[in-house]
Design an enzyme around this catalytic site. Structure first.
Site, mmCIF file in Angstrom:
data_model
loop_
_atom_site.group_PDB
_atom_site.id
_atom_site.type_symbol
_atom_site.label_atom_id
_atom_site.label_comp_id
_atom_site.label_asym_id
_atom_site.label_seq_id
_atom_site.Cartn_x
_atom_site.Cartn_y
_atom_site.Cartn_z
ATOM 1 N N ASP A 67 0.840 -1.196 0.000
ATOM 2 C CA ASP A 67 0.000 0.000 0.000
ATOM 3 C C ASP A 67 0.879 1.252 0.000
ATOM 4 O O ASP A 67 2.094 1.161 0.150
ATOM 5 C CB ASP A 67 -0.978 -0.011 1.189
ATOM 6 N N ASP A 136 -8.219 -1.628 13.988
ATOM 7 C CA ASP A 136 -9.606 -1.754 13.523
ATOM 8 C C ASP A 136 -9.794 -2.960 12.602
ATOM 9 O O ASP A 136 -10.831 -3.105 11.964
ATOM 10 C CB ASP A 136 -10.057 -0.468 12.814
ATOM 11 N N HIS A 138 -7.961 -3.730 9.890
ATOM 12 C CA HIS A 138 -7.599 -3.573 8.470
ATOM 13 C C HIS A 138 -6.370 -4.401 8.104
ATOM 14 O O HIS A 138 -5.529 -4.692 8.951
ATOM 15 C CB HIS A 138 -7.425 -2.099 8.080
ATOM 16 N N GLU A 143 -9.805 -0.606 4.973
ATOM 17 C CA GLU A 143 -10.459 -0.252 6.226
ATOM 18 C C GLU A 143 -11.788 -1.013 6.350
ATOM 19 O O GLU A 143 -12.271 -1.604 5.369
ATOM 20 C CB GLU A 143 -10.702 1.266 6.262
HETATM 21 C C1 F6R Z 1 0.911 -0.979 6.138
HETATM 22 C C2 F6R Z 1 -0.093 -2.011 6.425
HETATM 23 C C3 F6R Z 1 -0.983 -1.813 7.591
HETATM 24 C C4 F6R Z 1 -0.239 -2.086 8.902
HETATM 25 C C5 F6R Z 1 -1.159 -1.883 10.088
HETATM 26 C C6 F6R Z 1 -0.452 -2.140 11.396
HETATM 27 O O1 F6R Z 1 1.664 -1.355 5.010
HETATM 28 O O2 F6R Z 1 -0.186 -2.959 5.728
HETATM 29 O O3 F6R Z 1 -2.077 -2.698 7.491
HETATM 30 O O4 F6R Z 1 0.233 -3.398 8.876
HETATM 31 O O5 F6R Z 1 -1.656 -0.583 10.073
HETATM 32 O O6 F6R Z 1 0.564 -1.212 11.565
HETATM 33 P P1 F6R Z 1 1.634 -1.395 12.724
HETATM 34 O O7 F6R Z 1 2.399 -2.619 12.425
HETATM 35 O O8 F6R Z 1 2.483 -0.170 12.666
HETATM 36 O O9 F6R Z 1 0.849 -1.524 13.993
#
Ligand code: F6R
Length: 261
Positions: A67, A136, A138, A143
């Site tokens: 992403d 959440d 995702h 989302e």
């Molecule tokens: C970003 C991604 C997001 C993160 C998620 C958790 O490339 O894929 O889904 O994995 O927001 O983020 P952290 O690991 O920083 O808690």
């Protein structure tokens, strides 16, 4: 779904890095899908250590980004392109040509989304996709209420995700972009193996809903239940709300459940 409960984040990173190393021995030019954020760092550290020690050759590996923020100037240090280059591509000694990602600064973002989705297929598809999970639920930046069949597209971040990610932007939520490009859930599900790492108590509720709740657009990560080869690696804190934790410990503790990555 394989649910492997490990002691801590470091152990989770090492376990997953071992799996990636096995894959690279079988398929040296494997396409690895990488997530950003804090969670996967122990995976990258452990993999880079294995490569430096000469126990695995990653020189032909290919890296695909999951992403990207929309609208950050090209080269912004917190763009996911910059982040993946800095944390994965360069330390593994790979050239930028081994890396593919969506163009978050494209003038025509919709075309950039479609082009990236197509490029992933043309590259033969992702062999192993590393995923983190948002508080959440995702995955990528899909989302809650994302279509479970979605393709790479533009999404609007929830306020919660912008709050969670403000730490990468001087703790200033105003600097966190509102929009992102993310591989869709349908796109992610096309990877041959999905490996989700979750660590810390803050992820416990999302993990329980992902693993033990119904498949629901409200919890995008629950789509992993639809994948024939999905592995969820959680530390004790992130496992703390799993009703079946003891069953998972018993089933997956002493054997390399994911030998066939
Ligand atoms: C970003 C991604 C997001 C993160 C998620 C958790 O490339 O894929 O889904 O994995 O927001 O983020 P952290 O690991 O920083 O808690």
């Amino acid at each position: 779904m394989e649910v492997v409960i490990v002691k801590d984040a470091k152990a989770g990173g090492e376990l997953i890095a071992d799996g990636i190393a096995d894959l690279l021995r079988r398929k040296p030019d494997a396409l690895l899908g990488v997530a950003t954020g804090s969670t996967p760092l122990p995976i990258y550290d452990a993999l880079i250590a294995q490569v430096s020690a000469g126990s695995v050759d990653a020189s032909r590996a290919r890296i695909a980004q999951l992403d990207e923020y929309v609208g950050l100037p090209s080269g912004h240090p917190e763009s996911y392109r910059s982040t993946v280059l800095r944390q994965v591509v360069e330390p593994l000694g790979l050239s930028p040509e081994a890396f593919m990602g969506p163009d978050g600064s494209a003038e025509d973002v919709l075309a950039a989304c479609e082009a990236y989705d197509r490029a992933l297929s043309e590259a033969g598809g992702v062999d192993l996709q590393i995923l983190g999970i948002g508080t959440d639920g995702h995955i990528g930046f899909n989302e809650p209420c994302s279509s479970l069949a979605s393709r790479t597209r533009i999404k609007t971040l929830t306020e919660q995700t912008r709050v969670d990610n403000a730490r990468f932007f001087d703790n200033d939520i105003e600097q966190v972009p509102h929009h992102v490009i993310t591989q869709g859930i349908g796109t992610i599900l096309e990877a041959r193996h999905l490996v989700l790492l979750a660590t810390g108590e803050g992820k416990a509720e999302a993990v329980a809903q992902t693993v033990e709740g119904p498949v629901a657009a409200l919890v995008p990560a629950s789509a992993l239940q639809l994948h024939p080869h999905a592995t969820v690696v959680v530390d004790e804190a992130a496992a703390s709300k799993l009703k079946l934790a003891d069953y998972f410990r018993h089933t997956f503790a002493n054997k390399p459940a994911w030998q066939g990555i």
